[in-house]
Design a protein around this motif. Structure first.
Motif, PDB file in Angstrom:
ATOM      1  N   MET A 110      16.655  29.426  36.980  1.00  0.00           N
ATOM      2  CA  MET A 110      17.949  29.769  37.565  1.00  0.00           C
ATOM      3  C   MET A 110      17.797  30.675  38.781  1.00  0.00           C
ATOM      4  SD  MET A 110      20.150  28.235  35.639  1.00  0.00           S
ATOM      5  CE  MET A 110      21.682  29.032  36.091  1.00  0.00           C
ATOM      6  N   SER A 111      16.569  30.989  39.183  1.00  0.00           N
ATOM      7  CA  SER A 111      16.367  31.960  40.247  1.00  0.00           C
ATOM      8  C   SER A 111      16.917  31.475  41.579  1.00  0.00           C
ATOM      9  CB  SER A 111      14.880  32.294  40.386  1.00  0.00           C
ATOM     10  OG  SER A 111      14.140  31.113  40.667  1.00  0.00           O
ATOM     11  N   ASP A 112      16.940  30.142  41.808  1.00  0.00           N
ATOM     12  CA  ASP A 112      17.437  29.604  43.066  1.00  0.00           C
ATOM     13  C   ASP A 112      18.922  29.285  43.030  1.00  0.00           C
ATOM     14  OD1 ASP A 112      14.925  29.756  44.187  1.00  0.00           O
ATOM     15  OD2 ASP A 112      14.361  27.748  43.525  1.00  0.00           O
ATOM     16  N   THR A 113      19.560  29.540  41.899  1.00  0.00           N
ATOM     17  CA  THR A 113      20.985  29.250  41.756  1.00  0.00           C
ATOM     18  C   THR A 113      21.809  30.306  42.477  1.00  0.00           C
ATOM     19  OG1 THR A 113      20.624  28.217  39.596  1.00  0.00           O
ATOM     20  CG2 THR A 113      22.864  28.889  40.127  1.00  0.00           C
ATOM     21  N   ALA A 114      22.733  29.855  43.314  1.00  0.00           N
ATOM     22  CA  ALA A 114      23.667  30.778  43.961  1.00  0.00           C
ATOM     23  C   ALA A 114      24.734  31.180  42.950  1.00  0.00           C
ATOM     24  CB  ALA A 114      24.300  30.105  45.169  1.00  0.00           C
ATOM     25  N   LYS A 115      24.939  32.477  42.793  1.00  0.00           N
ATOM     26  CA  LYS A 115      25.926  32.976  41.831  1.00  0.00           C
ATOM     27  C   LYS A 115      26.977  33.785  42.585  1.00  0.00           C
ATOM     28  CE  LYS A 115      22.319  33.449  38.290  1.00  0.00           C
ATOM     29  NZ  LYS A 115      21.129  33.370  39.187  1.00  0.00           N
ATOM     30  N   ILE A 116      28.240  33.473  42.310  1.00  0.00           N
ATOM     31  CA  ILE A 116      29.344  34.078  43.051  1.00  0.00           C
ATOM     32  C   ILE A 116      30.403  34.563  42.075  1.00  0.00           C
ATOM     33  CG2 ILE A 116      31.137  33.712  44.782  1.00  0.00           C
ATOM     34  CD1 ILE A 116      29.415  31.334  45.815  1.00  0.00           C
ATOM     35  N   ALA A 117      30.689  35.872  42.084  1.00  0.00           N
ATOM     36  CA  ALA A 117      31.800  36.425  41.323  1.00  0.00           C
ATOM     37  C   ALA A 117      33.044  36.400  42.204  1.00  0.00           C
ATOM     38  CB  ALA A 117      31.484  37.851  40.888  1.00  0.00           C
ATOM     39  N   VAL A 118      34.121  35.855  41.685  1.00  0.00           N
ATOM     40  CA  VAL A 118      35.403  35.852  42.401  1.00  0.00           C
ATOM     41  C   VAL A 118      36.240  36.968  41.787  1.00  0.00           C
ATOM     42  CG1 VAL A 118      37.416  34.488  43.069  1.00  0.00           C
ATOM     43  CG2 VAL A 118      35.183  33.378  42.784  1.00  0.00           C
ATOM     44  N   SER A 119      36.460  38.023  42.561  1.00  0.00           N
ATOM     45  CA  SER A 119      37.000  39.236  41.949  1.00  0.00           C
ATOM     46  C   SER A 119      38.021  39.943  42.828  1.00  0.00           C
ATOM     47  CB  SER A 119      35.849  40.207  41.639  1.00  0.00           C
ATOM     48  OG  SER A 119      36.322  41.374  41.000  1.00  0.00           O
ATOM     49  N   ASN A 120      39.049  40.418  42.179  1.00  0.00           N
ATOM     50  CA  ASN A 120      40.004  41.389  42.712  1.00  0.00           C
ATOM     51  C   ASN A 120      40.775  41.892  41.517  1.00  0.00           C
ATOM     52  OD1 ASN A 120      42.132  42.848  43.879  1.00  0.00           O
ATOM     53  ND2 ASN A 120      42.197  41.530  45.679  1.00  0.00           N
ATOM     54  N   GLN A 121      40.679  43.201  41.249  1.00  0.00           N
ATOM     55  CA  GLN A 121      41.304  43.707  40.034  1.00  0.00           C
ATOM     56  C   GLN A 121      42.820  43.746  40.125  1.00  0.00           C
ATOM     57  OE1 GLN A 121      40.057  45.602  42.315  1.00  0.00           O
ATOM     58  NE2 GLN A 121      41.444  47.304  42.626  1.00  0.00           N
ATOM     59  N   LYS A 122      43.355  43.500  41.306  1.00  0.00           N
ATOM     60  CA  LYS A 122      44.808  43.443  41.460  1.00  0.00           C
ATOM     61  C   LYS A 122      45.300  42.095  40.962  1.00  0.00           C
ATOM     62  CE  LYS A 122      48.449  44.121  44.904  1.00  0.00           C
ATOM     63  NZ  LYS A 122      49.280  42.959  44.532  1.00  0.00           N
ATOM     64  N   GLY A 123      46.218  42.093  40.026  1.00  0.00           N
ATOM     65  CA  GLY A 123      46.743  40.852  39.485  1.00  0.00           C
ATOM     66  C   GLY A 123      47.670  40.151  40.462  1.00  0.00           C
ATOM     67  N   GLY A 124      47.854  38.856  40.252  1.00  0.00           N
ATOM     68  CA  GLY A 124      48.811  38.105  41.032  1.00  0.00           C
ATOM     69  C   GLY A 124      48.367  37.680  42.409  1.00  0.00           C
ATOM     70  N   VAL A 125      47.052  37.733  42.672  1.00  0.00           N
ATOM     71  CA  VAL A 125      46.568  37.369  44.005  1.00  0.00           C
ATOM     72  C   VAL A 125      46.127  35.904  44.073  1.00  0.00           C
ATOM     73  CG1 VAL A 125      45.824  39.738  44.435  1.00  0.00           C
ATOM     74  CG2 VAL A 125      44.162  38.064  43.581  1.00  0.00           C
ATOM     75  N   GLY A 126      46.244  35.173  42.980  1.00  0.00           N
ATOM     76  CA  GLY A 126      45.812  33.777  42.976  1.00  0.00           C
ATOM     77  C   GLY A 126      44.312  33.622  42.897  1.00  0.00           C
ATOM     78  N   LYS A 127      43.672  34.595  42.268  1.00  0.00           N
ATOM     79  CA  LYS A 127      42.208  34.616  42.168  1.00  0.00           C
ATOM     80  C   LYS A 127      41.672  33.355  41.492  1.00  0.00           C
ATOM     81  CE  LYS A 127      40.912  37.223  38.941  1.00  0.00           C
ATOM     82  NZ  LYS A 127      40.709  36.064  38.025  1.00  0.00           N
ATOM     83  N   THR A 128      42.266  32.963  40.398  1.00  0.00           N
ATOM     84  CA  THR A 128      41.771  31.804  39.651  1.00  0.00           C
ATOM     85  C   THR A 128      41.950  30.516  40.436  1.00  0.00           C
ATOM     86  OG1 THR A 128      42.139  32.860  37.508  1.00  0.00           O
ATOM     87  CG2 THR A 128      42.088  30.460  37.538  1.00  0.00           C
ATOM     88  N   THR A 129      43.066  30.380  41.133  1.00  0.00           N
ATOM     89  CA  THR A 129      43.284  29.196  41.964  1.00  0.00           C
ATOM     90  C   THR A 129      42.233  29.104  43.060  1.00  0.00           C
ATOM     91  OG1 THR A 129      45.666  29.251  41.538  1.00  0.00           O
ATOM     92  CG2 THR A 129      44.933  28.022  43.464  1.00  0.00           C
ATOM     93  N   VAL A 130      41.910  30.239  43.678  1.00  0.00           N
ATOM     94  CA  VAL A 130      40.857  30.255  44.697  1.00  0.00           C
ATOM     95  C   VAL A 130      39.524  29.849  44.081  1.00  0.00           C
ATOM     96  CG1 VAL A 130      39.470  31.766  46.189  1.00  0.00           C
ATOM     97  CG2 VAL A 130      41.969  31.924  46.219  1.00  0.00           C
ATOM     98  N   ALA A 131      39.197  30.427  42.925  1.00  0.00           N
ATOM     99  CA  ALA A 131      37.919  30.131  42.277  1.00  0.00           C
ATOM    100  C   ALA A 131      37.788  28.649  41.950  1.00  0.00           C
ATOM    101  CB  ALA A 131      37.771  30.970  41.006  1.00  0.00           C
TER     102      ALA A 131
END
Length: 263
Positions: free
Chosen positions: A1-22
């Motif tokens: 898994m060392s070459d796998t790109a890993k991306i956290a989609v984060s913003n602790q403020k609710g209601g920003v559409g984080k999941t839709t973006v992810a």
């Protein structure tokens, strides 16, 4: 898994559409030929629902909760992965609502997701981690496991304080774990034509000079895709925001120069 790109989609403020973006970033990466694993780390399971996997949220153990809290269950994490037409999914589960105190008491409690991902047998080009809409052990796990963060934010003045809090926490983690968490870009999400939005878009461009700032306009099609359990790329109606998400995917490819195409 060392070459796998890993991306956290984060913003602790609710209601920003984080999941839709992810979901739509994951869909765009799939569209460009990448094998994607989507990890729903939010106890509310919004992404699990948004990918049409409601039954998995109510599934009996073992679940992601067990993989995070029990080292023996962690070794079988591949069995928890569910196939979706666009990506593989490690779904959230209702038991995840109890995981924060468990991680607080656990040894290396903020490194459990790193251990789970290290235990994967399957190979992926990229792993997208959808974080909870708050700071805590789960978000810390995501940021440390990924080492990269993509930040959705609304084009409104309240975003300034939320972003400051998120970057402060990232600095704390970097200092405590002697690591670096890279900002991959900011997604100005659900943008409408208002004076406040115009002012915030200008502020984003002035402040975030070293990373891309993408603009996702508010579109009904995004909600329709979510309700259909998929990204924009699997709905029949056309939407101008598909081009934006493809641009995000292309920019991420450039930032992860070693991200290999699987197709």
């Amino acid at each position: 898994m060392s070459d796998t790109a890993k991306i956290a989609v984060s913003n602790q403020k609710g209601g920003v559409g984080k999941t839709t973006v992810a979901i739509n970033v994951a869909g765009a990466l799939n569209q460009r030929g990448h094998d994607v694993l989507f990890v729903d780390l939010d106890p509310q399971g919004n992404a699990t629902e948004g990918l049409g996997l409601e039954a998995e949220y109510e599934a009996q153990p073992p679940t992601l909760f067990d993989a995070l809290t029990d080292h023996e269950e962690r070794e079988d994490v591949d069995s928890l992965i569910v196939s979706h037409e666009e990506m593989d999914v490690l779904p959230s589960n209702i038991d995840m609502t109890s995981v924060e105190p468990e991680l607080t008491m656990a040894m290396r409690g903020r490194e459990r997701l790193t251990q789970v991902l290290d235990a994967l047998d399957a190979d992926y080009d990229v792993i997208i981690i959808d974080c909870p809409p708050y700071l805590g052990n789960l978000t810390d796990n995501a940021l440390l496991a990924a080492g990269n963060v993509l930040i959705p934010a609304l084009a409104e003045s309240t975003s300034k304080r939320a972003l400051e809090i998120l970057f402060d926490q990232m600095e704390v983690l970097e200092a405590e774990y002697d690591t670096q968490i890279r900002d991959l870009g900011l997604v100005a999400n659900r943008v409408e034509t208002t004076n406040e939005a115009d002012a915030m878009l200008t502020w984003f461009d002035e402040v975030f000079t070293d990373i891309p700032v993408w603009e996702v306009r508010k579109r009904v099609t995004l909600q329709r895709a979510f309700s259909a359990g998929c990204s924009l790329f699997e709905v029949e109606e056309e939407c101008d925001m598909t081009a934006v998400f493809l641009t995000i995917a292309e920019d991420l490819e450039r930032q992860f120069g070693s991200m290999e195409m699987s197709a």
